[in-house]
Design an enzyme around this catalytic site. Structure first.
Site, PDB file in Angstrom:
ATOM      1  N   ASP A  67       6.875   9.549   8.121  1.00 51.53           N
ATOM      2  CA  ASP A  67       6.330   8.196   8.074  1.00 51.53           C
ATOM      3  C   ASP A  67       6.506   7.556   6.706  1.00 51.53           C
ATOM      4  OD1 ASP A  67       4.529   9.887   6.798  1.00 51.53           O
ATOM      5  OD2 ASP A  67       2.934   9.603   8.254  1.00 51.53           O
ATOM      6  N   ASN A 136      -9.195  12.479  11.375  1.00 47.66           N
ATOM      7  CA  ASN A 136      -9.440  11.965  12.729  1.00 47.66           C
ATOM      8  C   ASN A 136      -8.437  12.546  13.742  1.00 47.66           C
ATOM      9  OD1 ASN A 136      -7.082  10.633  12.137  1.00 47.66           O
ATOM     10  ND2 ASN A 136      -7.932   8.563  12.218  1.00 47.66           N
ATOM     11  N   HIS A 138      -5.112  12.648  13.362  1.00 52.80           N
ATOM     12  CA  HIS A 138      -3.783  12.026  13.421  1.00 52.80           C
ATOM     13  C   HIS A 138      -2.709  12.958  12.871  1.00 52.80           C
ATOM     14  CE1 HIS A 138      -4.451  10.096   9.241  1.00 52.80           C
ATOM     15  NE2 HIS A 138      -3.321  10.763   9.099  1.00 52.80           N
ATOM     16  N   GLU A 143      -2.182   7.364  15.045  1.00 50.62           N
ATOM     17  CA  GLU A 143      -3.634   7.264  15.016  1.00 50.62           C
ATOM     18  C   GLU A 143      -4.227   7.508  16.410  1.00 50.62           C
ATOM     19  OE1 GLU A 143      -5.219   7.206  12.389  1.00 50.62           O
ATOM     20  OE2 GLU A 143      -4.599   5.676  10.949  1.00 50.62           O
TER      21      GLU A 143
HETATM   22  C1  GLP Z   1      -1.599  10.842   5.843  1.00 53.02           C
HETATM   23  C2  GLP Z   1      -0.196  11.202   6.296  1.00 53.02           C
HETATM   24  C3  GLP Z   1      -0.197  12.376   7.240  1.00 53.02           C
HETATM   25  C4  GLP Z   1      -1.033  13.486   6.640  1.00 53.02           C
HETATM   26  C5  GLP Z   1      -2.466  13.043   6.533  1.00 53.02           C
HETATM   27  C6  GLP Z   1      -3.385  14.097   5.918  1.00 53.02           C
HETATM   28  O1  GLP Z   1      -2.205   9.894   6.616  1.00 53.02           O
HETATM   29  N1  GLP Z   1       0.514  10.131   6.901  1.00 53.02           N
HETATM   30  O2  GLP Z   1       1.133  12.795   7.476  1.00 53.02           O
HETATM   31  O3  GLP Z   1      -0.955  14.637   7.430  1.00 53.02           O
HETATM   32  O4  GLP Z   1      -2.519  11.887   5.701  1.00 53.02           O
HETATM   33  O5  GLP Z   1      -3.233  14.076   4.545  1.00 53.02           O
HETATM   34  P1  GLP Z   1      -3.802  15.118   3.522  1.00 53.02           P
HETATM   35  O6  GLP Z   1      -2.899  16.276   3.588  1.00 53.02           O
HETATM   36  O7  GLP Z   1      -3.732  14.416   2.204  1.00 53.02           O
HETATM   37  O8  GLP Z   1      -5.200  15.422   3.931  1.00 53.02           O
END
Ligand code: GLP
Length: 243
Positions: A67, A136, A138, A143
């Site tokens: 993304d 959440n 995702h 989402e």
């Molecule tokens: C973001 C990214 C995801 C990631 C998520 C969790 O929203 N787009 O790909 O898995 O956050 O992030 P973190 O590893 O910082 O908790």
């Protein structure tokens, strides 16, 4: 589904990097699906170390990121382009033309999403997709509520994701509200999935994703239907369920 319990973040990062290394060694021209966020930082650091020791070769590897935020360019320090360069690409012998990330500055969503799906197809699909998980549930920026059938699409980020990611920005108002993300369908088509999670704030999401109903309300729950999922997580992240 295989679950590997890590004693701490360092152990988690080494275990995840070992799995990615195995993929690179077994298939030197593998297509790796990459993730961002704080979870994979240690994994990338470990891969860079092993590359510097001469144990890994990225010269034929291709990477496809999950993304990218919309409205910020690759030079913006919060962009996932910048993240990937600073955490991995600049430190290994990957060819820049073999790295793919959605173009957050492309305003024509339809065009960019079609282009990105074509990138994934023309690489022959993803061999190993690395995933983090949002609080959440995702994955990528898919989402809660996103249809499981989606390929690359434009996303309006949820309030909770904007808030969670605001820690990387100087103020919450600077967090982009929209992003491009691979869809659940793209993720499910990856041959292997490696999901990493650390910390207590991921425990409920992991429990719901792997022990609850398969529902778009918890995007990661679709992974119950994937044949080749490996989870590497620390005790806190695994604490809400009996694995
Ligand atoms: C973001 C990214 C995801 C990631 C998520 C969790 O929203 N787009 O790909 O898995 O956050 O992030 P973190 O590893 O910082 O908790």
């Amino acid at each position: 589904m295989r679950v590997y319990k890590a004693v701490d973040y360092n152990d988690l990062s080494r275990k995840a990097a070992n799995i990615i290394s195995a993929q690179i060694i077994m298939k030197p021209d593998a297509v790796l699906g990459m993730a961002t966020g704080s979870s994979p930082i240690g994994t990338y650091k470990q891969l860079v170390e092993w590359y510097k020791k001469g144990d890994l070769d990225f010269s034929e590897i291709k990477t496809i990121n999950l993304d990218e935020y919309m409205g910020i360019g690759p030079e913006n320090e919060q962009s996932y382009h910048f993240y990937m360069r600073t955490n991995l690409f600049d430190h290994v012998n990957i060819k820049p033309e073999n790295t793919f990330i959605p173009d957050g500055l492309e305003e024509d969503g339809e065009k960019e999403c079609a282009r990105y799906d074509e990138v994934i197809n023309s690489c022959g699909g993803i061999d190993l997709q690395l995933l983090g998980i949002g609080g959440n549930g995702h994955i990528g920026f898919n989402e809660p509520g996103t249809s499981f059938g989606k390929t690359t699409h434009q996303v309006a980020l949820s309030e909770s994701t904007i808030e969670a990611n605001s820690r990387f920005f100087s103020s919450i108002d600077e967090v982009p509200k929209y992003a491009y993300s691979m869809g659940i369908k793209n993720i499910m088509q990856a041959k292997n999935i490696l999901l990493i999670a650390s910390g207590i704030n991921k425990a409920e999401a992991l429990q719901k994703a792997f022990f609850g109903p398969i529902t778009p309300a918890v995007p990661a729950s679709i992974l119950q239907l994937h044949n080749n999922v490996t989870i590497v997580a620390d005790e806190d992240a695994l604490s809400a369920a009996k694995w």
